[in-house]
Structure formats: structure tokens, C-alpha cells
Scaffold this active site. Structure first.
Site, short mmCIF file in Angstrom:
data_model
loop_
_atom_site.label_atom_id
_atom_site.label_comp_id
_atom_site.label_asym_id
_atom_site.label_seq_id
_atom_site.Cartn_x
_atom_site.Cartn_y
_atom_site.Cartn_z
N GLU A 113 -1.85 10.21 13.79
CA GLU A 113 -2.91 9.46 13.09
C GLU A 113 -2.32 8.30 12.34
O GLU A 113 -1.13 8.30 12.04
CB GLU A 113 -3.59 10.36 12.04
CG GLU A 113 -4.20 11.59 12.60
CD GLU A 113 -4.55 12.59 11.51
OE1 GLU A 113 -4.67 12.20 10.34
OE2 GLU A 113 -4.69 13.77 11.86
N LYS A 115 -1.68 6.27 8.94
CA LYS A 115 -1.59 6.62 7.52
C LYS A 115 -2.26 5.49 6.73
O LYS A 115 -1.75 4.37 6.68
CB LYS A 115 -0.12 6.77 7.10
CG LYS A 115 0.03 7.26 5.67
CD LYS A 115 1.47 7.63 5.39
CE LYS A 115 1.66 8.27 4.04
NZ LYS A 115 1.15 7.50 2.92
N ASP A 117 -3.52 3.34 3.67
CA ASP A 117 -2.89 3.05 2.38
C ASP A 117 -3.96 2.80 1.33
O ASP A 117 -4.27 1.66 0.98
CB ASP A 117 -1.99 1.82 2.54
CG ASP A 117 -1.12 1.63 1.32
OD1 ASP A 117 -1.03 2.55 0.49
OD2 ASP A 117 -0.54 0.54 1.19
N TYR A 233 -9.59 12.54 7.13
CA TYR A 233 -8.53 13.01 8.04
C TYR A 233 -8.11 14.46 7.87
O TYR A 233 -7.10 14.87 8.43
CB TYR A 233 -7.31 12.11 7.94
CG TYR A 233 -6.86 11.83 6.52
CD1 TYR A 233 -6.41 12.83 5.69
CD2 TYR A 233 -6.89 10.52 6.02
CE1 TYR A 233 -6.01 12.57 4.40
CE2 TYR A 233 -6.49 10.24 4.72
CZ TYR A 233 -6.05 11.28 3.93
OH TYR A 233 -5.66 11.02 2.65
N LYS A 320 6.79 6.10 7.73
CA LYS A 320 6.31 4.87 7.08
C LYS A 320 6.83 3.65 7.83
O LYS A 320 8.01 3.58 8.18
CB LYS A 320 6.82 4.82 5.64
CG LYS A 320 6.35 6.01 4.79
CD LYS A 320 5.15 5.69 3.97
CE LYS A 320 5.59 5.04 2.71
NZ LYS A 320 4.65 5.10 1.64
N CYS A 414 6.41 -26.75 -21.21
CA CYS A 414 5.30 -26.67 -20.25
C CYS A 414 5.43 -27.79 -19.22
O CYS A 414 5.55 -28.96 -19.59
CB CYS A 414 3.97 -26.79 -21.00
SG CYS A 414 2.55 -26.86 -19.89
N CYS A 417 2.32 -30.33 -19.86
CA CYS A 417 2.08 -31.13 -21.07
C CYS A 417 3.31 -31.27 -21.95
O CYS A 417 3.29 -31.97 -22.96
CB CYS A 417 0.93 -30.54 -21.88
SG CYS A 417 1.37 -29.02 -22.73
N CYS A 432 2.11 -21.53 -22.74
CA CYS A 432 2.08 -22.85 -23.33
C CYS A 432 1.08 -22.77 -24.49
O CYS A 432 -0.09 -22.44 -24.28
CB CYS A 432 1.59 -23.88 -22.30
SG CYS A 432 1.15 -25.44 -23.07
N CYS A 438 -3.46 -29.18 -23.08
CA CYS A 438 -2.77 -29.00 -21.81
C CYS A 438 -3.79 -29.02 -20.66
O CYS A 438 -4.68 -28.16 -20.60
CB CYS A 438 -2.02 -27.67 -21.87
SG CYS A 438 -1.11 -27.29 -20.38
#
Ligand code: IVH
Length: 702
Positions: A113, A115, A117, A233, A320, A414, A417, A432, A438
């Protein structure tokens, strides 16, 4: 008449269960979305008029309710074990050989089957009806999330055979559990994150987190709008149809469950490897995330023979998939500034193909993340795309680093600015602090202000905001209200659309105070806390004058929010914006009708509210009761005057009311009885909560 309506309710419920199954499980609808909605609305109306015919598994529960719920912890009847994991085909061989050995060389079949997630869930059905949905929790006990799970349309509320569909070969057992995975489809996840980005809310890292965050929401109407999906499942119970796991799931499919598509029964290791290789590629075309495959010995008798270790069954193993990983070069690091001033470092890389898309950027999260890899410009970095949709850097090939390569150091100023950045104690992000000057912060705040759930000025969008900002027309949200048609049009041909924009801005002055408060974009003040604060303080002046203690007295407001509110009102710039907004007519207090009782027609009445309503939201009814002098109480007792019952009133409440002889009053009856002189004014008076009603309606649409 009543008899007819009862029969109609039964017929509608049965038909809607069937259409739901055809749409969400089989993917083969036979009616249009519109017809479906039409039937659902008819059912909701009838149920609202007949609370005595409430059914906790009616298809109308799919729309959820705004009833706040705290999750009860429930013990699993059979513990929810996990699987042992492997990433390695050799270990699959070892597992296969250990099964051969454990079964003494007897032949066996393996069910392969996908898997999924997502988030595992255990569903209990009794007499063919869903009675409980519990999360995995710690494997022994989990959260009872039944109300939320009922909104997931791929999960049957009532099994096919019970409601008279063609009888299959295998009757539905009286009681059984079925387990599976709740998922948020990748497309839904992407759209949700887009919306959240616009609203300045934190993004979900991947569909799994989004699904799990959604399932734990208090408001099942919001859960309903998030469009979760589910695949089952694993069937458990005393009297299962057959000895085969695969066969049992096929039977479960007949009963109406959505069972994974790819499931296959095989015998040899080669067939197992074929299955793994096929899905390692093909899974990218699935609408939901998968992270591997699960192999299970098919015969239940043989499963029992093999047994369990302390943590997981010996009869199953998870393989996996390896997250796809590529190596590319880090060219530079740039820095993005969000609405709140948070700085996100982004890696710009040499473009590379990864899991079907070209990748050239990856988030670096924050300074600590950069430090942990000791990143240098020009480094060869490993990039992965796993469960996360956004690629991430998972390592550096230090051996290929060139001599003299420059280490990445986090910017001190920043990038937009030039202000010096700050890092608050206990936070990983840099900010900032120049929120008033800004540009991305200013534009971000304006975008938040005009958003649908805030001031809902829908004729403006991010591009227009950017355009007006570039043209110097707006520097803060108050400037919006000074925009004139001629500013936008500037002698051009956009007169009509300019008029529309100015009109929409003017209309927004009618938006109720609680949404204005949310629109201001005070850090940590989301929709819910804005509502709580607005209702408690009633006006912006009272809120601005509140102390830390007073703020924290509001239920749901903690220290973080209180501090942020204080900081907001301490700023002279913010105070000036508020004063200007007030001058333009923006609502700065709860409407008068919402504040003062107009009369005491409900005086002395203790009223319990239960269920989902059609004409007003639950919160509106609460407000109405209090405004007219009544008392809204939470549980039924002999002192209760009556229960105001919408559809889906809980069966235990109904029973209690009957036991105590407390009257159950339907929504229509309530409005007629107490507001018959002016039913329309009731609707106008109630604080508009179009949002909660919006969600309610939204949930019933496909
Ligand atoms: S069977 C005792 N089958 O993977 C075995 N699990 O670590 C019960 N999962 O918690 C699980 N797809 O959440 C099984 N086809 C599948 C699955 C699956 C995903 C999840 C499930 C479980 C975890 C196992």
C-alpha cells in the site's frame, strides 16, 4: 404536514449521503454542485424547524458549527501502534525473510500500500454510524475530534448498507474500528498558504502540518472550509468479514469508505520491489502527499502468528521513499521583509532540477539556521524536497569549499530601509523596527487592512497598493480615505474603475469595529482576539486606555497580545492614524445597538443555545440574548427557561432537556415569539458577523 416534513428530512438525508459518497469517494457525481447545495439548504431549513428530529450523523453536520470545543482524551480500544521504518531495500529483504521464517516456510501473501503522509485517525462505527473519531495521541489515548472529522466528506457518517443501498455480500459488523490517514490535498494546501500569506499569517510548512493544525481547530465550520480528505487502510474488530486484510478493505470500500487506490496483493520480493519503484515515481501525480509504502502480511491469522514487538507489528514494515536530493551552488543570500518587519533570509542558488521542478531559491529560516551550516558564498549545498513543498538546504559539501570563500553573515541593517535590525529575546527572527517608514511593511499593512476578512476593500489588490505607494499616494492606511477619483485616474481613461475604488473605500467605513481592530494589523491580534477585545472594551478609546492587567482579564488574551496592544497604542504614529480614520468615519466602537439593551424583553430568562443556526450565527444569538436582558447559560439545568435549538443539537442535550422537562425552542419559533414586531430590525441590529455566516455557507459548498 409534520409527517411529510419528517419523511422529507429522511429522504434528503439519504440522498445527500449518497451524493456525497459519489462525489468524494467515487469521484463520480450524478448531480451538479448547485443541486447538491439546494438539497442541503432545504435539509438545513427543515432541521432548523424540527430540532426534535436532530440526528448527529445528518449530512448537514458536514458544514460544522462555531461551537467551541475542547477535546476530550479518549483511550483507544486497541492501541495505535506505529510501524518500523526502513529506507533500504536490503532491509525489506530481511523483513521478508523474517516473515518466511516466522511462518515456518508456509506460503504467504503481502499487501502493498501507499504510505500516506498525514495524520492517523481511528474511527469507530456502531450500527453502521460513525460515533467517534480519535487522533493517535500517544498511541494509548488520543483526542476525540469527532465534530471536526464529521466535516470531512470522504468519511461516511452512515454506511451504505444501513441506509438501504444494495446489500453487499458482507453485512456491516455491529461495531468496528477503521483506521486511516487524514490529509490536506496538495492543491488545497497551496491555496491556503497563499491566503495566509496575504493575511500576514504564519504559513504551514507542509500539508501534514496544515491537516493536523486544521483538525485541532476549535471551530468545526472552519475545518469544513479547509477541505480535508481521508484514506482508510486498517480494519479492526472482533468479527471482520474475511481472513484477508486486502479483502477486508475491499469490503470496506463497498460500505462506502475511501480506500487507497494503489493497493496490491503480491507474493514475491521482486513484486514488492516493482511496487516500490513504480510508486517512487508515480506518487508525484497523486493529489495527496505520500512518504513511502507499507507492506503487510495479508492473512490475519498469519499476522497473529507473527505477533508484535513492544512498539510495532512484526507482520508489517514501512519503506520510506528517499527525499529527492540534489547538489547545487549557493550564489548569494537575499533578505525578505514581511508585514511585521520579520526578516527571512533566502538562498539564491544555481538553478537545478529537483522532483520535477526547477529550483533556484530555498528558505534559510533565520540566523541560527545559517550558522548551523556555517554557510559560505559559493558553497556546494544539498537541497531536498521531501514532505515539505518548499525546498530546503539540508547540508553542505565542505570539501568543495574554495579557499577564501566568504562566510554568510546575517545583515545588520534592513535591506529595504537601512534601519538597524533587532532581535527580541526568545525569538529566532530578526526584525526591522522601522514599521512606520519601511516600504514592504507599509505595503504589507495596507494589504492586510484591505483584505476580505478585514476591511474587505476588494477592488484594491497588492499591485494597486504597490502602484499607489510608488506614486506617493499612500503611506499608511488612513491615506486610503483621502484618495480621490482624479488621483487614480490622472486625466486618463480609468474614470469608472477609479470611481469604483473610491466608492469601495467609502463603503468600508461601515465595517464593524471588531473587524476594524483586526484590520489595524496589531501584532498577534488575529481575527479571534480582535473580536474578544472589541466585545470587552467596546471602543478603541477604552482599549487604548487599558492597562496590562485589564487587557489580560479578557479571556483568550495573554501577556504576548497584551504587550503588543500596549506597544501599538504607545506609538504616536499609530494614534494619529486612528484619529484620522475616526475622522473619515471608520467605526471605532461597537455600534450602539450592540452595546445597549434596547429593552428587557428577555429579562429573567436563562437560555441555553445549542446547534447550528440559519438566520444568525451562534455568536449573534448570544449577543441578542444579552442585549435584551436575558442570560445565556452553557448547560441545561432545572433553572433553564428553554433551549434555543438549531439543527444538530447534541443528542445528550436533547435527552437532558426532555428529562428535565425544559422546552426546546426552534430558531424560527424564537424569532417569532420574541421579535415578531420587527424581525428585520433584529437582523440589522445584530453586530454583523458575516464572516461566521460566510464560513457556515462556504462549508456547504463544494
Ligand atoms: S498501517 C499497526 N497503513 O504510518 C499498523 N499505516 O508508522 C497500523 N500510515 O501511524 C498502520 N499510510 O499514520 C498503515 N497504508 C498505511 C499507512 C499507514 C500511512 C501511517 C499511520 C501510522 C504510521 C506508521
Amino acid at each position: 404536514m409534520i409527517v411529510d416534513e419528517k419523511a422529507r428530512i429522511v429522504a434528503l438525508r439519504q440522498a445527500l449521503h449518497e451524493h456525497n459518497y459519489r462525489y468524494y469517494v467515487l469521484n463520480q457525481p450524478i448531480v451538479s454542485d448547485q443541486e447538491f447545495d439546494f438539497m442541503m439548504h432545504e435539509l438545513q431549513d427543515l432541521e432548523a424547524r424540527h430540532p426534535e428530529l436532530a440526528d448527529p450523523n445528518s449530512p448537514s453536520v458536514r458544514v460544522g458549527s462555531d461551537l467551541s470545543q475542547s477535546f476530550e482524551q479518549v483511550e483507544h480500544r486497541y492501541p495505535m501502534l506505529s510501524l518500523s521504518n526502513t529506507y533500504n531495500e536490503d532491509e525489506v529483504r530481511s523483513w521478508y525473510e523474517s516473515v518466511e521464517k516466522g511462518l515456518g516456510g508456509a506460503p504467504f501473501e503481502v499487501c502493498c500500500e501507499l504510505k500516506y503522509d498525514g495524520l492517523s485517525i481511528s474511527l469507530t462505527y456502531e450500527d453502521g454510524r460513525l460515533v467517534r473519531a480519535v487522533t493517535r495521541g500517544d498511541g494509548v489515548r488520543g483526542d476525540d475530534v469527532t465534530a471536526n472529522v464529521k466535516t470531512i466528506r470522504a468519511i461516511p457518517l452512515v454506511l451504505q448498507q444501513v441506509e438501504g443501498r444494495q446489500k453487499g455480500q458482507f453485512p456491516v459488523p455491529e461495531s468496528f474500528e477503521i483506521r486511516g490517514e487524514i490529509l490536506m490535498p496538495i492543491k488545497v494546501f497551496e491555496n491556503l498558504n497563499k491566503e495566509r500569506e496575504l493575511a500576514g499569517e504564519q504559513l504551514f510548512a507542509n500539508p501534514r502540518n496544515a491537516a493536523s493544525g486544521t483538525l485541532k481547530l476549535q471551530n468545526s465550520a472552519v475545518v469544513a472550509s479547509r477541505k480535508l480528505d481521508a484514506y482508510l487502510y486498517f480494519l479492526l474488530g472482533e468479527k471482520l468479514p474475511t481472513d484477508g486484510h486486502f479483502e477486508n478493505l475491499e469490503v470496506a470500500r463497498q460500505w462506502g469508505f475511501k480506500v487507497g487506490e494503489g493497493m496490491r496483493k503480491v507474493r514475491t520480493l521482486e513484486e514488492i520491489y516493482d511496487f516500490i519503484h513504480y510508486w517512487d515515481v508515480e506518487r508525484r501525480n497523486l493529489p495527496v502527499a505520500t512518504d513511502g509504502i507499507v507492506l503487510k502480511v495479508n492473512s490475519l491469522r498469519q499476522q497473529e502468528q507473527l505477533g508484535y514487538t513492544a512498539k510495532s507489528p512484526r507482520w508489517a514494515i514501512a519503506y520510506k521513499f528517499k527525499a529527492e536530493r540534489v547538489c547545487t551552488r549557493l550564489l548569494s543570500v537575499s533578505y525578505q521583509v514581511g508585514r511585521t518587519g520579520a526578516i527571512t533570509p533566502v538562498a539564491n542558488m544555481e538553478p537545478v532540477q529537483l522532483a520535477g521542478t526547477t529550483v533556484k531559491r530555498a528558505t534559510l529560516n533565520n540566523e541560527d539556521f545559517i550558522r548551523s551550516f556555517d554557510l559560505h558564498i559559493g558553497d556546494y549545498v544539498y537541497v531536498e524536497k521531501g514532505g515539505e513543498i518548499i525546498p530546503k538546504i539540508v547540508g553542505v559539501d565542505v570539501s568543495r569549499r574554495e579557499a577564501g570563500a566568504q562566510a554568510v553573515t546575517f545583515v545588520a541593517r534592513c535591506p529595504e530601509c537601512g534601519s538597524g535590525l533587532v532581535r527580541y529575546e526568545g525569538e529566532a527572527a530578526h526584525y526591522c523596527p522601522n514599521d512606520a517608514g519601511c516600504p514592504p511593511q507599509i505595503k504589507g499593512r495596507i494589504e492586510h487592512f484591505i483584505a476580505r476578512k478585514a476591511m474587505d476593500i476588494d477592488s484594491l489588490g497588492p499591485e494597486t497598493v504597490d502602484d499607489y505607494f510608488q506614486r506617493g499616494m499612500i503611506r499608511n492606511v488612513a491615506d486610503l480615505y483621502e484618495i480621490r477619483v482624479s488621483d487614480i485616474n490622472q486625466g486618463g481613461s480609468r474614470e469608472k474603475s477609479a470611481q469604483k475604488i473610491v466608492q469601495a473605500i467609502r463603503e468600508s467605513t461601515k465595517v464593524p469595529f471588531e473587524r476594524v481592530l483586526f484590520a489595524l494589523g496589531i501584532r498577534f491580534v488575529g481575527e479571534t482576539s480582535a473580536k474578544l477585545l472589541a466585545r470587552h472594551f467596546k471602543s478603541i478609546d477604552a482599549l487604548a486606555a487599558a492597562s496590562m492587567e485589564e487587557l489580560q482579564q479578557v479571556e483568550g488574551v495573554g501577556e504576548m497580545i497584551a504587550r503588543s496592544v500596549m506597544a501599538y497604542f504607545e506609538s504616536p504614529v499609530n494614534r494619529e492614524i486612528i484619529s484620522r480614520l475616526r475622522g473619515y468615519g471608520v467605526q471605532m466602537q461597537l455600534s450602539e445597538s450592540a452595546q445597549q439593551p434596547q429593552d428587557n424583553r428577555l429579562a429573567g430568562l436563562n437560555i441555553v443555545i445549542s446547534g447550528v443556526f440559519v438566520h444568525h450565527s451562534r455568536d449573534e444569538y448570544k449577543e441578542m440574548i444579552e442585549r435584551y436582558g436575558g442570560k445565556n447559560v452553557s448547560s441545561i439545568s432545572s433553572k433553564t427557561s428553554f433551549v434555543l435549538a438549531g439543527s444538530n443539537m447534541g443528542p445528550s442535550k436533547l435527552e437532558k432537556a426532555q428529562q428535565l422537562g425544559v422546552e426546546v425552542v426552534s430558531e424560527d419559533e424564537f424569532l417569532n415569539r420574541y421579535f415578531s414586531e420587527s424581525p428585520s430590525s433584529v437582523a440589522d441590529d445584530a453586530e454583523s458577523s458575516s464572516e461566521s455566516r460566510g464560513e457556515y455557507v462556504e462549508g456547504s459548498l463544494f
